[in-house]
Enzyme design. Structure first.
Site, PDB file in Angstrom:
ATOM      1  N   HIS A  31      35.432  24.986  33.873  1.00  7.90           N
ATOM      2  CA  HIS A  31      35.080  26.362  33.516  1.00  7.90           C
ATOM      3  C   HIS A  31      34.316  27.060  34.630  1.00  7.90           C
ATOM      4  O   HIS A  31      34.243  28.279  34.673  1.00  7.90           O
ATOM      5  CB  HIS A  31      34.259  26.370  32.224  1.00  7.90           C
ATOM      6  N   SER A  44      34.238  34.445  32.042  1.00  6.58           N
ATOM      7  CA  SER A  44      34.281  33.927  30.680  1.00  6.58           C
ATOM      8  C   SER A  44      34.221  35.101  29.689  1.00  6.58           C
ATOM      9  O   SER A  44      35.098  35.959  29.717  1.00  6.58           O
ATOM     10  CB  SER A  44      33.146  32.924  30.465  1.00  6.58           C
TER      11      SER A  44
END
Length: 707
Positions: free
Chosen positions: A680, A565
């Site tokens: 994610h 991320s």
């Protein structure tokens, strides 16, 4: 240490900051040639993904021991001896359990009396695998919002493939069935909160204009049972430029409150107390976090606050009478003030006690604060001091007379010590061990160090080194350096059977860097590396790498970096700025095209962290480190593995796709793998998690070599 670092820098003859990007990946017409890869489910894009996936799998699955390593990781993830994480709801402790037989999970419950036993009697409430088969849906568990004190009704959120967007359905926990004609919402990034058995607050996609630029709910409505959603009454609105609109309901008997929040960005909000039908603005600093707890107002400061001639620094925790605060007459008292080494990591509230989790040089300390007639009383808690502690209050706020009102779950771990879960009470250091995680690898002879590197501007940056058995500072240990450096996230010691089995036990050194941008030393540590100063995260990370090399922990060809991320952005940027320091890079679910990040999925919500690329001054800073704009031909770069997920609806998979395509165009050969589901987290179940980890570790051993 400083002298060694200066000598190393001089010998390398490089600077930490790349030149301002000049849009090298733009065609003469000024367009991005890889915009088509942003079409998440487009056939052309998915064909490209499948081709890359096949190439990567063929290469990495051929590595010796791949299948065995994947199974060893899967055994850790599916272990029946791991600690079931629980949430208390009335008489029950609820848990989501995943193992080989239940890859999507069992939502189940037991009592505290049973939980104390080595083999509790669990009662299945929802079998996610059976539900997915029955409905022919790829359900992944998201959350359950339940109405106390009976907890008969819950709003269950299920995700397709692990995305942030969820479907909401009302569930009856007594009948263990979904409620026919109950509250239900289609797939969206939704937030739901019970007001009563027949009313909920809901923020979702109500149609055009109902979402913020970040893709979250802009409007909160009050929805009555049996009422068409279109007729639900709007009770609160945020602005399109805000992150979103949210609501919290405090059910504490005698202290019932409803607070709405216009969340401007990750760090600022305007809060409003519902009084009758009126919304009353709450007089807090925009960037402070407010907690209304019974008769108390608690304020966590992100910037200094001055009142009545007294100033409290950023990172302080203040307390005042809630009624006085609401009237704008708060007389604040500091319960915690930070130091150069201490920061407030978290707080929990029981019925009568405030429990603080404090980091001191990235090690956990616990202290209790109890209000009384003579003021607040502080009690330091005796607990392990070298690793990470987490605290979870078991108090049920729906219950005025709660037998577990002052009970706590306390968990301890470090890199070489499996988690231990203990049951304690406020006011005493006595704790009962409930569960202990098994040892998934032999840590005999391994050791942990905390060291400090010196960053480019002289800042001391701490990092942990986990040494495998028999390793020494001979400059030749395969080493994996992990970092994040964003959004106030603190990286603290943790136990990982996967890391132990796949890396440490095979002779690899593991390093965890506590760079600026994180929250390890409070708001100032984070704010030192945001927007125009984001480069400092890269400088800190590079400084740790230099320190590892200077002190002969490893050498560049044996040093890998990993991050996901924001950490994926970090490792890609540092790879391009300092390629001579590294032999391999694992870049997971990353942000990479910082020119367009704010236009992709939830990206607009992160401008408080990175800045606005449409502002020329802010883009000038972002452009210095944005990987997609800075990659160029003709350089010697370390090997790279890019990992992402098609179902990641937070960080767009187009970032990783476009970076891989651009690098291939320029003559590089990055490996690329995109899981078709997983959100994610890049994986939806333990099989996918094990497979992904095996690909990553196979890549690392392939590039760095073993002992």
């Amino acid at each position: 240490m400083k002298a060694c670092t200066r000598i190393l820098l001089a010998s390398l003859g490089v600077a930490c900051t790349a030149a301002i990007a000049t849009e090298p990946n733009m065609t003469p017409s000024g367009t991005d040639p890889y915009l088509w890869l942003e079409d998440v489910n487009g056939e052309r894009a998915l064909d490209w993904v499948r081709e890359r996936n096949a190439q990567t799998r063929k290469l990495l699955e051929a590595e010796p021991g791949f299948t065995e390593m994947r199974q060893r990781i899967r055994d850790v993830l599916d272990s029946r001896d791991k600690i079931p994480a629980v949430t208390r709801r009335g008489a029950w402790l609820y848990n989501l359990w995943q193992d080989e037989a239940h890859p999507r999970g069992l939502w189940r419950r037991t009592t505290l009396a049973e939980y104390r036993k080595p083999a509790p009697d669990w009662q299945t409430v929802i079998d996610l695998d059976a539900l997915a088969r029955a409905e022919n849906e790829n359900w992944v568990w998201s959350s359950a919002t339940c109405l106390g004190p009976a907890y008969e009704r819950c709003l269950i959120e299920l995700s397709r493939g692990g995305a942030d967007a969820t479907v909401v359905r009302e569930f009856d926990t007594d009948r263990k069935a979904f409620v026919d004609g109950g509250f239900a919402l289609p797939e969206a990034k939704t937030s739901v909160t019970w007001l009563s058995k027949d009313e909920i607050f809901v923020g979702t996609d109500f149609g055009p204009g109902s979402l913020t630029d970040s893709g979250y709910a802009r409007i909160v409505k009050r929805w009555r049972r049996g009422q068409p959603l279109a007729e639900a009454r709007t009770v609160f609105e945020a602005q399109s430029s805000d992150l979103g609109a949210f609501v919290s309901v405090d059910p504490t008997p005698g202290w019932e409150r409803v607070v709405f929040s216009r969340t401007i960005d990750f760090y600022r909000s305007h809060d409003f107390l519902l009084q009758g039908e009126q919304l009353r603005p709450l007089p807090k600093p925009d960037d402070a976090t407010l907690h209304l707890w019974r008769e108390h107002a608690l304020l966590e400061l992100r910037s200094a606050l001055t009142q009545g001639g007294q100033t409290w620094p950023a990172g302080s925790l203040l307390a005042a009478d809630a009624a006085d605060f609401i009237e704008g007459k708060a007389r604040w008292q500091a319960l915690f003030t930070p130091t150069a080494t201490r920061s407030l990591a978290a707080l929990e509230t029981t019925q009568r006690t405030l429990v603080l989790n404090v980091l001191d040089q990235v090690a956990s300390r616990i202290e209790e604060w109890a209000p009384g007639g003579s003021g607040w009383r502080r009690r330091p808690v005796d607990a392990p001091l070298t690793g990470s502690l987490s605290v979870q209050a078991l108090h049920d706020p729906y219950l005025a007379d709660d037998p577990l009102a002052e009970h706590l779950l306390v968990q301890y771990t470090d890199f070489l010590t499996p988690d231990t879960l203990m049951l304690g009470r406020t006011g005493t250091d006595e704790r009962e061990t409930l569960k202990s995680r098994p040892r998934f690898f032999d840590a005999e002879g391994m050791r942990i160090e905390q060291r400090f590197a010196t960053s480019r501007d002289g800042t001391r940056v701490p990092y942990f080194v986990v040494w495998p058995k028999g390793a020494s500072a001979d400059g030749d240990s395969p080493t994996l350096l992990y970092g994040y450096g964003g959004f106030e996230v603190s990286l603290t010691p943790y136990y990982s059977g996967t890391l132990g089995r796949s890396w440490l036990s095979r002779g690899g050194v593991y390093v965890l860097a506590n760079i600026r941008g994180g929250g390890e030393f409070g708001p100032s540590w984070h704010q030192a590396a945001v927007k125009a100063h984001k480069q400092r995260s890269c400088d800190d990370f590079a400084a740790v790498a230099e320190d590892l090399i200077a002190h002969k922990v490893t050498q560049p060809r044996r040093l890998a970096i990993e991050g996901g991320s924001n950490g994926g952005l970090l490792v890609a940027a540092v790879m391009l700025q300092r390629p001579e320091l590294f032999g391999a890079v694992v870049c997971q679910v990353p942000l990479l095209d910082m020119r367009r990040y704010h236009k992709l999925l939830a990206g607009a919500s992160w401008m408080a962290e990175y800045g606005n690329p449409d502002d020329p001054d802010e883009w000038a800073a972002i452009a210095r480190y944005s990987p997609y704009q800075n990659v160029a031909a003709g350089r010697k770069l370390p090997s790279m593995l890019l990992i992402t997920s098609t179902r990641d609806d937070r960080v767009h998979p187009g970032h990783a796709r476009k970076m891989a395509a651009r690098m291939r165009e320029l003559g590089y050969a990055p490996l690329y793998y995109e899981n078709i589901e997983g959100g994610h987290g890049a994986a939806a179940d333990n099989a996918q998690r094990a497979d992904m980890s095996a690909l990553e570790y196979s890549f690392l051993w392939r590039e760095l070599g073993g002992r």
